[in-house]
Design a protein around this motif. Structure first.
Motif, short mmCIF file in Angstrom:
data_model
loop_
_atom_site.label_atom_id
_atom_site.label_comp_id
_atom_site.label_asym_id
_atom_site.label_seq_id
_atom_site.Cartn_x
_atom_site.Cartn_y
_atom_site.Cartn_z
N UNK A 101 8.69 2.71 -0.71
CA UNK A 101 8.10 3.99 -0.63
C UNK A 101 7.70 4.68 -1.74
N UNK A 102 6.23 4.74 -1.87
CA UNK A 102 5.71 5.39 -3.20
C UNK A 102 5.25 6.58 -2.62
N UNK A 103 5.78 7.96 -3.06
CA UNK A 103 5.28 9.12 -2.53
C UNK A 103 4.31 9.65 -3.64
N UNK A 107 1.31 14.98 0.40
CA UNK A 107 2.02 14.41 1.32
C UNK A 107 1.89 13.07 1.77
N UNK A 108 0.81 12.35 0.92
CA UNK A 108 0.63 10.87 1.06
C UNK A 108 1.33 9.70 0.53
N UNK A 109 1.63 8.61 1.15
CA UNK A 109 2.59 7.72 0.78
C UNK A 109 1.92 6.26 0.89
N UNK A 110 2.51 5.37 0.03
CA UNK A 110 2.13 4.02 0.46
C UNK A 110 3.67 3.23 0.52
N UNK A 111 3.50 1.98 1.21
CA UNK A 111 4.73 1.29 1.09
C UNK A 111 4.30 -0.37 0.61
N UNK A 112 5.34 -0.67 -0.21
CA UNK A 112 5.24 -2.14 -0.50
C UNK A 112 6.52 -3.04 -0.34
#
Length: 212
Positions: A101-103, A107-112
């Motif tokens: 999880x990249x914050x 308050x947005x985020x993405x996940x690899x």
């Protein structure tokens, strides 16, 4: 997840409401792995001066756990950020799935979901168990506190070789902090431990007591 098949690197990317984050690392494996990402706006302009956060998680059929990792640092190349992850185990159908999880700002985020390979070649890590100190385990009992020594790099030096280790410990399945003198582990719990000092001994011939 999206991908760009024209790039020879692994080039998966994820979109948040305001950002495009591209995964640029070529390979991840058990032990020390470098994580490299690029952050741009949705028009492709590199975003500088950010402070992205990192939260790794391994999801397994029986339990989930984290792994030791460092913070992101901004490189000299616009929009590029690097971090180090010390993976405890590989991913796969019989193992589990790693999620990163990249914050991001707002308050947005993405996940690899990186593929993490087994360690190849040199020993990636070793565990030391305390004989007297314990922590809580998942079953409500106790287990011996584990210290984990990761191979942090071997290189040629002026008079031999330079070898580094990264030392961390387990507070729980979700906490593997790097250790330092004066640090308090498992603070405010029945398993609190203050590290007064740290000594690391190494030898190229362990059978020779004077070589340590």
């Amino acid at each position: 997840a999206c991908s760009d098949s024209n790039n020879s690197q692994k080039n998966d990317y994820e979109l948040s409401e305001s950002f495009k984050v591209t995964y640029l690392s070529e390979m991840a494996q058990v032990g020390k792995s470098n994580l490299k990402i690029e952050i741009t706006d949705l028009d492709g302009t590199p975003m500088e001066g950010l402070s992205p956060t990192l939260s790794p998680l391994m999801e397994m059929s029986t339990h989930n756990h984290s792994t030791p990792y460092g913070s992101f640092t901004e490189s000299d190349e616009a929009g590029i950020y690097n971090a180090t992850i010390y993976y405890l185990m590989a991913s796969g159908p019989e193992m589990g799935t790693w999620y990163l999880d990249i914050g991001l700002p707002y308050d947005e985020s993405v996940t690899f979901q990186p593929d993490v390979m087994m360690a190849m070649g040199e020993t990636a890590r070793a565990n030391l168990k305390s004989q007297t100190d314990t922590i809580a385990n998942m079953m409500g009992g106790e287990e011996k506190r584990t210290y984990i020594l990761f191979n942090d790099g071997l290189s040629d030096g002026d008079s031999g070789h330079d070898f580094s280790v990264f030392i961390t410990t387990k507070e729980s399945m979700m906490s593997f902090p790097a250790i330092s003198a004066g640090q308090i582990l498992n603070a405010d719990s029945d398993y609190e431990l203050t590290i007064s000092s740290i000594t690391v001994a190494m030898s190229t011939d362990p059978s020779d007591g004077d070589s340590w």
